[in-house]
Design an enzyme around this catalytic site. Structure first.
Site, PDB file in Angstrom:
ATOM      1  N   GLU A 219       0.807  -1.054  -0.073  1.00 16.77           N
ATOM      2  CA  GLU A 219       0.123  -0.035   0.149  1.00 16.77           C
ATOM      3  C   GLU A 219       0.885   1.102  -0.019  1.00 16.77           C
ATOM      4  O   GLU A 219       1.359   1.569   1.161  1.00 16.77           O
ATOM      5  CB  GLU A 219      -0.931   0.017   1.277  1.00 16.77           C
ATOM      6  CG  GLU A 219      -1.794  -1.338   1.297  1.00 16.77           C
ATOM      7  CD  GLU A 219      -2.947  -1.283   0.074  1.00 16.77           C
ATOM      8  OE1 GLU A 219      -3.231  -0.034  -0.609  1.00 16.77           O
ATOM      9  OE2 GLU A 219      -3.447  -2.125  -0.220  1.00 16.77           O
ATOM     10  N   CYS A 253      -1.928   9.445   2.516  1.00 15.55           N
ATOM     11  CA  CYS A 253      -1.048   8.836   0.986  1.00 15.55           C
ATOM     12  C   CYS A 253      -2.158   9.027   0.071  1.00 15.55           C
ATOM     13  O   CYS A 253      -1.822   9.015  -1.233  1.00 15.55           O
ATOM     14  CB  CYS A 253      -0.941   7.404   1.222  1.00 15.55           C
ATOM     15  SG  CYS A 253      -2.172   6.303   1.691  1.00 15.55           S
TER      16      CYS A 253
END
Length: 523
Positions: A219, A253
């Site tokens: 991720e 993110c």
């Protein structure tokens, strides 16, 4: 700042050995064990909730509201969701759309745990991004070692305490540390490595994992674009994208890395940004109790260097304070995709705006800057959003909003290309740590039907096999439809099913139907 006691490097293989051996006792495969561990983790989090809220305040300056919203409450609800649905997730699945012959073998998918796994967390959401994957690992029946981020010191300490006090210590271990300790972990053989963090470190982990053919879930981040068309609502776009940058001081993110704005709507959008700033932070960012700080000096200096190197014009913000790691949300109008604020992921409260002449130009720039970002944020009409999605790629997308898709705990979340591989959240968390094992059972009574598979092979056997196995297309050579299920059924007695082959098909069909419904007939 509080200190973190690192795990001695020589103890890292011991932690791996412990969870590896525990997995091979097969105890963690039992649903009762998994559910009990999830229940204990839930209450461990609840008991330490005040400490977790304080830890994130110390590490990142997060308000209690933000920490509960995005960290503690998130994981608690995720645990309850998993407990509620685990039996259904773990249940065997029947194979779909198989032939009559294959149906006799009861083909199915069994959900097996992958084994002993390594979970490496991140600092920006230290609880959610560390314990969230752990929920999936426990639910799947895996054992695990977690390595919290050493940058979020206080959160790492509380998570270690929770796991030690709540969970089976032979099944779930914590390793604290930095590069040496992580390197020692990567030297161990795992059944899966789950990593959340930067693309550069993700490459290192992937390379190391490849040496032992270890699968990875990555991720990562990305230079996520927001695209505002001339038909967008400037007020909504300004409020929603500003919210996405104020959250965790932009250390998210999936927050937008830059905004592409149609020149026609640019003045209205900038005006609405100013209005939103005054509403969200009426006394300024420095006085806002719910605005945090950059995680550490290294990251603060990186952001300052990006801002100092831009050739753009600062429109809003720009204040910084190195001693307190304060970094004001800063809007900068740039003139090129090559500007320092677009070349790298900022992972901070920088808001570069690049005016464009058209939607097509915006899409071209987005695909050039980063063809596979983690998030994409179109603002405009339904048709414009559909066009943007059809011409771009991204891990996920939120239409007319800032990363809302990433705020739904049950919605599958993951990257694509450079922004990562694999996905989790909700059922996907269970799937991420699960091997889908194909199983068949060949009954003795079907031996007569299997005779054609044994040598010697003849043309008669091949013809018989074709009649039993081959599916028929419902289209001709030009793609025109030729029929469907009814067409096939009517054709059972025709030339295509004539002779011995047709009889075998009918025999197989009767046998399979009898096997499938025997319980119903008996009862």
């Amino acid at each position: 700042m509080a200190s973190l006691t690192y795990t001695p490097v020589e103890n890292v293989p011991i932690a791996h050995h412990t969870v590896y051996n525990k997995f091979h006792t097969n105890e963690t495969r039992k649903l009762q064990f998994r559910i009990r561990q999830l229940q204990k983790l839930y209450w461990g989090l609840k008991d330490e909730e005040p400490a977790l809220l304080e830890a994130c305040k110390l590490d990142l300056g997060k308000s209690a509201f933000e920490t509960y919203l995005t960290e503690v409450g998130w994981v608690l609800n995720d645990i309850l969701f998993m407990i509620k649905n685990l039996k259904r997730f773990a249940k065997d699945e029947k194979a779909e759309d198989t032939s009559l012959m294959n149906m006799a073998m009861s083909p199915k998918i069994r959900k097996d745990p992958l084994g002993a796994v390594l979970i490496i967390g991140a600092y920006n959401f230290p609880i959610q991004l560390t314990l969230g994957p752990l929920v999936g690992a426990i639910a799947a029946g895996c054992t695990a070692v977690i390595k919290p981020s050493e940058n979020a010191v206080n959160a790492a300490k509380i998570m270690e305490k929770i796991i030690k006090n709540s969970l089976d210590q032979n099944a779930y271990q914590v390793v604290q540390g930095g590069v040496p300790e992580t390197t020692a972990l990567l030297d161990c053989k795992w059944d899966l490595i789950f990593y959340t963090g930067s693309a550069n470190v993700g490459k290192i982990i992937s390379k190391k994992a490849a040496e032992t053919l270890t699968p990875v879930v990555l991720e990562l981040g990305g230079k996520n674009p927001a695209i505002i068309t001339k038909n967008a609502d400037p007020r909504l776009a300004a409020r929603r994208l500003l919210w996405a940058k104020l959250m965790n001081v932009g250390q998210v993110c999936v927050s937008q890395n830059y905004i592409l704005v149609d020149k026609e709507i640019l003045p209205a959008f900038l005006k609405q940004l100013e209005v939103a700033f005054k509403e969200f932070q009426p006394k300024g960012a420095e006085s806002a109790e719910d605005y945090g700080k950059v995680i550490n000096e290294r990251q603060w200096l990186r952001l300052k260097q990006m801002l100092d190197s831009t050739s753009g014009k600062i429109l809003i913000g720009g204040k910084t304070n190195q001693s307190t790691l304060f970094f004001e949300p800063t809007v900068v109008q740039v003139s090129s995709p090559d500007d320092s604020l677009l070349k790298d992921e900022s992972f901070g409260p920088l808001i570069p705006i690049l005016p464009v002449n058209s939607l097509d130009e915006a899409v071209r720039i987005a695909n050039k800057v980063d063809p596979t970002p983690l998030g994409l944020y179109p603002f405009g009409t339904k048709a414009e959003a559909a066009k943007i999605l059809s011409m771009t790629r991204s891990g996920g997308a939120s239409i007319n909003d800032g990363f809302f898709h990433a705020s739904i705990p049950t919605l599958e979340f993951g990257g694509v290309g450079d922004s990562g591989q694999g996905a989790y959240r909700g059922k996907a968390s269970f799937d991420a740590f699960t091997h889908r094992r194909a199983i068949t059972t060949t009954p003795s009574w079907v031996e007569g039907l299997l005779a054609i598979r044994y040598p010697p092979y003849t043309n008669a056997k091949l013809k018989q096999f074709r009649s039993m196995n081959d599916s028929k297309p419902n289209f001709d050579r030009n793609g025109r439809p030729t029929g469907g299920l009814v067409w096939w059924v009517l054709g059972l007695g025709s030339k295509s099913a004539a002779g011995a082959g047709g009889r075998w098909v009918l025999v197989a069909a009767i046998a399979v139907l009898a096997a499938r419904y025997k319980d119903l007939i008996v009862n």
